[in-house]
Design an enzyme around this catalytic site. Structure first.
Site, PDB file in Angstrom:
ATOM      1  N   LYS A   1       0.840  -1.209   0.000  1.00 15.48           N
ATOM      2  CA  LYS A   1       0.000   0.000   0.000  1.00 15.48           C
ATOM      3  C   LYS A   1       0.872   1.255   0.000  1.00 15.48           C
ATOM      4  CE  LYS A   1      -1.665   1.597   4.059  1.00 15.48           C
ATOM      5  NZ  LYS A   1      -1.399   3.005   4.425  1.00 15.48           N
ATOM      6  N   ASN A   2       1.859   1.289   0.879  1.00 13.21           N
ATOM      7  CA  ASN A   2       2.632   2.524   1.043  1.00 13.21           C
ATOM      8  C   ASN A   2       3.648   2.751  -0.073  1.00 13.21           C
ATOM      9  OD1 ASN A   2       1.126   3.141   3.232  1.00 13.21           O
ATOM     10  ND2 ASN A   2       2.663   2.547   4.763  1.00 13.21           N
TER      11      ASN A   2
ATOM     12  N   ARG B   1      -4.498  10.703   4.411  1.00 17.70           N
ATOM     13  CA  ARG B   1      -3.332  11.582   4.550  1.00 17.70           C
ATOM     14  C   ARG B   1      -2.346  11.437   3.405  1.00 17.70           C
ATOM     15  NH1 ARG B   1      -2.628  14.101   9.229  1.00 17.70           N
ATOM     16  NH2 ARG B   1      -0.503  14.546   8.615  1.00 17.70           N
TER      17      ARG B   1
ATOM     18  N   CYS C   1      -5.318  13.180  13.247  1.00 11.87           N
ATOM     19  CA  CYS C   1      -5.145  11.790  12.834  1.00 11.87           C
ATOM     20  C   CYS C   1      -5.164  10.903  14.078  1.00 11.87           C
ATOM     21  CB  CYS C   1      -3.809  11.659  12.118  1.00 11.87           C
ATOM     22  SG  CYS C   1      -3.426   9.995  11.634  1.00 11.87           S
TER      23      CYS C   1
ATOM     24  N   ARG D   1       0.669  14.730  13.162  1.00 13.79           N
ATOM     25  CA  ARG D   1       1.434  14.411  11.948  1.00 13.79           C
ATOM     26  C   ARG D   1       1.597  15.663  11.093  1.00 13.79           C
ATOM     27  NH1 ARG D   1      -1.038   9.020   9.367  1.00 13.79           N
ATOM     28  NH2 ARG D   1       0.949   8.945   8.254  1.00 13.79           N
TER      29      ARG D   1
ATOM     30  N   ARG E   1      -8.742  -0.365   4.676  1.00 18.15           N
ATOM     31  CA  ARG E   1      -7.896   0.652   4.052  1.00 18.15           C
ATOM     32  C   ARG E   1      -6.533   0.090   3.689  1.00 18.15           C
ATOM     33  NH1 ARG E   1      -8.246   6.417   6.629  1.00 18.15           N
ATOM     34  NH2 ARG E   1      -6.832   6.594   4.883  1.00 18.15           N
TER      35      ARG E   1
HETATM   36  N1  EPU Z   1       7.134  14.353  10.681  1.00 19.10           N
HETATM   37  C1  EPU Z   1       7.403  15.664  10.961  1.00 19.10           C
HETATM   38  N2  EPU Z   1       7.268  16.579   9.962  1.00 19.10           N
HETATM   39  C2  EPU Z   1       6.905  16.245   8.700  1.00 19.10           C
HETATM   40  C3  EPU Z   1       6.631  14.899   8.420  1.00 19.10           C
HETATM   41  C4  EPU Z   1       6.754  13.967   9.433  1.00 19.10           C
HETATM   42  O1  EPU Z   1       7.759  16.003  12.077  1.00 19.10           O
HETATM   43  O2  EPU Z   1       6.812  17.115   7.839  1.00 19.10           O
HETATM   44  C5  EPU Z   1       7.241  13.353  11.741  1.00 19.10           C
HETATM   45  C6  EPU Z   1       5.960  12.567  11.963  1.00 19.10           C
HETATM   46  O3  EPU Z   1       5.075  13.244  12.821  1.00 19.10           O
HETATM   47  C7  EPU Z   1       6.476  11.276  12.563  1.00 19.10           C
HETATM   48  C8  EPU Z   1       7.781  11.083  11.817  1.00 19.10           C
HETATM   49  O4  EPU Z   1       8.151  12.365  11.301  1.00 19.10           O
HETATM   50  O5  EPU Z   1       6.744  11.445  13.926  1.00 19.10           O
HETATM   51  C9  EPU Z   1       7.738  10.097  10.691  1.00 19.10           C
HETATM   52  O6  EPU Z   1       6.601  10.326   9.869  1.00 19.10           O
HETATM   53  P1  EPU Z   1       6.627  10.104   8.305  1.00 19.10           P
HETATM   54  O7  EPU Z   1       6.538  11.410   7.622  1.00 19.10           O
HETATM   55  O8  EPU Z   1       7.752   9.204   7.940  1.00 19.10           O
HETATM   56  O9  EPU Z   1       5.243   9.348   8.072  1.00 19.10           O
HETATM   57  P2  EPU Z   1       4.372   9.421   6.764  1.00 19.10           P
HETATM   58  O10 EPU Z   1       5.265   9.566   5.607  1.00 19.10           O
HETATM   59  O11 EPU Z   1       3.272  10.401   6.959  1.00 19.10           O
HETATM   60  C10 EPU Z   1       4.431   6.847   6.285  1.00 19.10           C
HETATM   61  C11 EPU Z   1       3.419   5.750   6.134  1.00 19.10           C
HETATM   62  C12 EPU Z   1       2.810   5.437   7.508  1.00 19.10           C
HETATM   63  C13 EPU Z   1       3.957   5.028   8.448  1.00 19.10           C
HETATM   64  C14 EPU Z   1       5.008   6.130   8.510  1.00 19.10           C
HETATM   65  C15 EPU Z   1       6.217   5.763   9.344  1.00 19.10           C
HETATM   66  C16 EPU Z   1       2.605   6.109   3.899  1.00 19.10           C
HETATM   67  C17 EPU Z   1       1.490   6.487   3.000  1.00 19.10           C
HETATM   68  N3  EPU Z   1       2.383   6.190   5.216  1.00 19.10           N
HETATM   69  O12 EPU Z   1       3.718   7.974   6.783  1.00 19.10           O
HETATM   70  O13 EPU Z   1       1.940   4.326   7.302  1.00 19.10           O
HETATM   71  O14 EPU Z   1       3.450   4.789   9.741  1.00 19.10           O
HETATM   72  O15 EPU Z   1       5.468   6.439   7.182  1.00 19.10           O
HETATM   73  O16 EPU Z   1       6.837   4.648   8.831  1.00 19.10           O
HETATM   74  O17 EPU Z   1       3.657   5.711   3.429  1.00 19.10           O
HETATM   75  C18 EPU Z   1       0.153   2.905   7.820  1.00 19.10           C
HETATM   76  O18 EPU Z   1       0.381   2.305   6.749  1.00 19.10           O
HETATM   77  O19 EPU Z   1      -0.610   2.433   8.706  1.00 19.10           O
HETATM   78  C19 EPU Z   1       0.811   4.180   8.075  1.00 19.10           C
HETATM   79  C20 EPU Z   1       0.374   5.054   8.967  1.00 19.10           C
END
Ligand code: EPU
Length: 421
Positions: free
Chosen positions: A22-23, A93, A117, A122, A400
């Site tokens: 998915k991701n 998201r 969220c 996030r 999802r």
């Molecule tokens: N963060 C910031 N600022 C930003 C972006 C992120 O501080 O601008 C922080 C976040 O709050 C968090 C950390 O950095 O504490 C890591 O977040 P990240 O940005 O890596 O998460 P994401 O890209 O929004 C993806 C996956 C999530 C998964 C996370 C961590 C996708 C679509 N989503 O989210 O997947 O938990 O990486 O590995 O790729 C899930 O599949 O259930 C899911 C939530």
């Protein structure tokens, strides 16, 4: 709304086919915005989030057709609308993944700022800062992030945040930079296999990216990208979830298509618990000892233990022979499953971003509430071994991210069914 009804206690045995990630699929679909011509994506999971990304891309002028099960054909047909509206972004998201490609290709991106969220705070500051570094002007208008530029120019971008690197921010900056002038270096880039898969697709389209899968990604800008065929990597979190299903039911599963090299930390943790994990010709074989050892785990960015398996691992450790400690370092508030697992007889105590897990001999079935995707998967796992009947409400959270999870589990012996209410 559908519910899952589970009667626990069956040992799982048999083979489960692991679906596409998915991701990986969501940013890959968004990346099509950068291309000309047709892209064929194979191994696309049939999930609600994929459907939502398809709807969003359609609004942004991309034709998206599922031509066969698991195969999507995408082509950009109209570049006039660059606005990802709140109605869709608030449902998913990962919609934020269109920010980088819209900016890179159309020089303007307007994307609703994602709101609250279930798994905690996030922010998207790293996405915005990365795009600004490449030369975009930023404005916040009516709840939308608005980025505009005349031309993007390669530069150095640091993407480390308070919780480490960011997966989708790395994807966004990489996608914005592929058509920029000159070279971009992303430092503290996310190393997740899903980011690397995106780079493999972009390179096949004509991009010049190197270092993907490491914390330093270098992108030499090119003039144009052409759509290609690409097969999406298997879903490591689905595979990890089924590994835990084998462990928790003292069963034996063959996970066809699973990649052990994407699950090194999870496999290490499972082996310490006493779950046997072996590579086979077609995937991974998982079987479990009767006694589960307690362990300590901390979630970390890849290649550390994934936050997306934290809840499921907690369900397993709830039955270990002693006390375990699980610390969440990515989303310190991602613990909605704790109270629900306690309703099923687990002994879990949350102390800040850590949960102390006192192993119990038996979980008991109960009515419980799914909250977010992975928390819901943990409840399914607990239900598989709990004594009696577990009813999980709000299973749309599971739909999802897990493709027909109840069918896959039933085929290997679980007593689980979807009930329409
Ligand atoms: N963060 C910031 N600022 C930003 C972006 C992120 O501080 O601008 C922080 C976040 O709050 C968090 C950390 O950095 O504490 C890591 O977040 P990240 O940005 O890596 O998460 P994401 O890209 O929004 C993806 C996956 C999530 C998964 C996370 C961590 C996708 C679509 N989503 O989210 O997947 O938990 O990486 O590995 O790729 C899930 O599949 O259930 C899911 C939530």
């Amino acid at each position: 709304m559908d519910v899952f009804e589970i009667h626990g206690g069956n040992r799982l045995r048999g083979t489960i086919q692991i679906g596409g990630s998915k991701n990986a699929a969501l940013p890959l679909m968004a990346a099509v915005l950068l291309t000309e011509g047709e892209t064929i994506l194979r191994n696309v999971p049939d999930l609600k989030d994929v459907e939502l990304m398809g709807e969003l891309l359609a609004q942004l002028g991309v034709s998206v057709r599922r031509i066969e099960p698991g195969i999507l054909r995408l082509r950009v047909e109209d570049e006039s609308n660059s606005h990802a509206r709140y109605e869709l972004v608030s449902q998913m998201r990962a919609s934020v993944c269109v920010l980088g490609p819209l900016l890179g290709k159309r020089k303007t991106a307007r994307v609703a700022m994602p709101g609250g969220c279930a798994i905690g705070f996030r922010p998207i500051d790293l996405h915005v800062r990365g795009c600004q570094a490449l030369g975009a002007d930023y404005d916040l208008a009516n709840g939308d992030v608005v980025l505009k530029t005349k031309r993007l120019a390669g530069t150095e971008v640091f993407l480390g945040g308070p919780f480490g690197s960011s997966v989708t921010a790395t994807a966004n900056v990489m996608m914005a930079a592929v058509l920029a002038e000159g070279a971009t270096v992303i430092e503290s880039a996310a190393c997740e296999p899903e980011v690397a898969d995106l780079a493999v697709y972009l390179n096949a389209c004509g991009a010049r990216i190197s270092g993907h899968g490491t914390p330093r990604i270098v992108i030499e800008g090119v003039d144009a990208l052409r759509g290609v065929e690409h097969t999406i990597i298997p879903d490591r979190i689905e595979a990890g979830t089924f590994m835990i299903a084998a462990g928790i039911t003292n069963g034996e599963l063959e996970l066809a298509g699973a990649r052990l090299d994407h699950l090194v930390a999870a496999v290490d943790a499972l082996r310490r618990v006493g779950v046997l994990v072996k590579r086979t010709d077609t995937g991974v074989n998982v079987s479990a000892a009767r006694r589960l050892e307690p362990i300590e785990i901390t979630t970390q960015p890849y290649p550390g233990f994934p936050t997306d398996l934290q809840a499921q691992m907690m369900a397993l450790l709830a039955l270990a022979d002693g006390n375990s400690v699980l610390t969440e370092k990515i989303y310190p508030d991602r613990f909605l499953h704790v109270a629900e697992l306690n309703r099923m007889g687990a002994h879990l105590r949350k102390e800040g971003p850590t949960v102390i897990i006192e192993g119990v001999k038996q979980l008991v079935g109960a009515p419980v509430m799914a909250s977010d995707l992975r928390a819901s998967a943990a409840l399914v796992l607990a239900g598989l071994i709990a004594k009696g009947r577990t009813v999980i409400q709000r299973v749309y959270h599971i739909d999802r991210g897990y493709e027909r999870i109840e069918e896959k589990l039933r085929a290997v012996g679980a007593d689980i069914r979807r009930v329409k209410t």
